[in-house]
Enzyme design. Sequence first.
Site, short mmCIF file in Angstrom:
data_model
loop_
_atom_site.label_atom_id
_atom_site.label_comp_id
_atom_site.label_asym_id
_atom_site.label_seq_id
_atom_site.Cartn_x
_atom_site.Cartn_y
_atom_site.Cartn_z
N ALA A 32 59.29 56.97 -8.43
CA ALA A 32 58.48 57.16 -9.64
C ALA A 32 58.40 58.67 -9.88
CB ALA A 32 57.11 56.52 -9.52
N LEU A 33 59.58 59.28 -9.93
CA LEU A 33 59.66 60.75 -9.94
C LEU A 33 59.08 61.35 -11.22
CD1 LEU A 33 63.27 61.30 -8.47
CD2 LEU A 33 61.08 61.09 -7.26
N HIS A 37 58.09 66.32 -8.50
CA HIS A 37 59.27 66.08 -7.66
C HIS A 37 60.45 66.93 -8.15
CE1 HIS A 37 57.11 62.04 -7.45
NE2 HIS A 37 57.13 62.41 -6.18
N GLU A 148 53.04 71.32 -2.05
CA GLU A 148 51.73 71.85 -1.64
C GLU A 148 50.59 70.88 -1.97
OE1 GLU A 148 50.98 75.94 -3.16
OE2 GLU A 148 49.13 75.05 -3.92
N LYS A 149 50.80 70.02 -2.96
CA LYS A 149 49.76 69.06 -3.34
C LYS A 149 49.29 68.26 -2.13
CE LYS A 149 48.79 65.24 -6.35
NZ LYS A 149 49.29 64.07 -5.59
N LEU A 184 50.13 66.49 -11.25
CA LEU A 184 51.01 65.33 -11.48
C LEU A 184 51.04 64.46 -10.24
CD1 LEU A 184 54.11 66.77 -13.36
CD2 LEU A 184 52.04 65.80 -14.27
#
Length: 281
Positions: A32-33, A37, A148-149, A184
């Site tokens: 589900a890019l 991503h 980093e998320k 996102l």
Amino acid sequence: MRTVTSLEELKGALTDLRSGSDRIALVPTMGALHRGHEALIRHAVGPDTTVVVTCFVNPTQFGPGKDYERYPRAPEADARLAGSAGAGLLWLPRMADIYPPGEMTRVRVGPIAASMEGLHRPGHFDGVATVVIKLITAARPDLLVLGEKDWQQVVVLRQVLRDLLWPTTIGVVPVVREADGLALSSRNQYLASTERVEALALSHALAAAAEAVANGETDGATVELTMREIMAEAPSLTVEYATVAHPETLLRLVRINRPARAFVAARIGKTRLIDTRALTP
Ligand code: AMP
């Protein structure tokens, strides 16, 4: 871009890629890019680096409940995005290759995985570490590219690679956000329009934390309370944690007198969201 599924196909494709490229970078995803991503792929693509993207919804990192079955799957759109971002190979592992019947080995991560995500999703990081070790054992990348998320995931995987003597380097890419600040996430598509508005409370809380610390606030608990108060204003949002911690040890900080990090996790309806931001005194 070539697409492979089986381990045999992967092996063949990697042999071809290795003869034409100096380095292999692996971007592990659950599919589900989105543009987050994409940033990971673009970060790694280079004249001497071929990017291998994997899309695999890993069952062992989900807790009990419906989240695993419900997780979005979009293989065709994923192939388009990975290809246009410059990936050389898309690997869509088959369940039977990653978890063949009778397999039973798991990576068990130590205390670094106990707080925040690990506390609220018991077993999550053992599942993440197990699948990532399997993926890198199969693909043997020189570089592993992470977002980093999922900061705690980066710290955990650094520890796991070090402990298991994997020489793979980890590259970390900043959080990609919508124009209004929402990080996102593949899970954002679950949000109803009112929930989408309330979801902004996470990035707003982090922004307020960063501002408070930039303006001289040094008390960790005060900054955590500020974040909780902002998120409490969103009626359908339930806070799981709002934590100020050391970026590497992930230990909570009583005093913020050096670079730190704020972490938030919340549920909105059935959707769980996380976000993080650096705090600079
Ligand atoms: P996921 O597919 O959600 O498991 O994420 C796969 C990788 O993409 C992880 O390393 C994530 O940290 C990264 N990622 C997810 N969302 C973002 C984002 N908004 N910005 C940057 N990287 C992200």
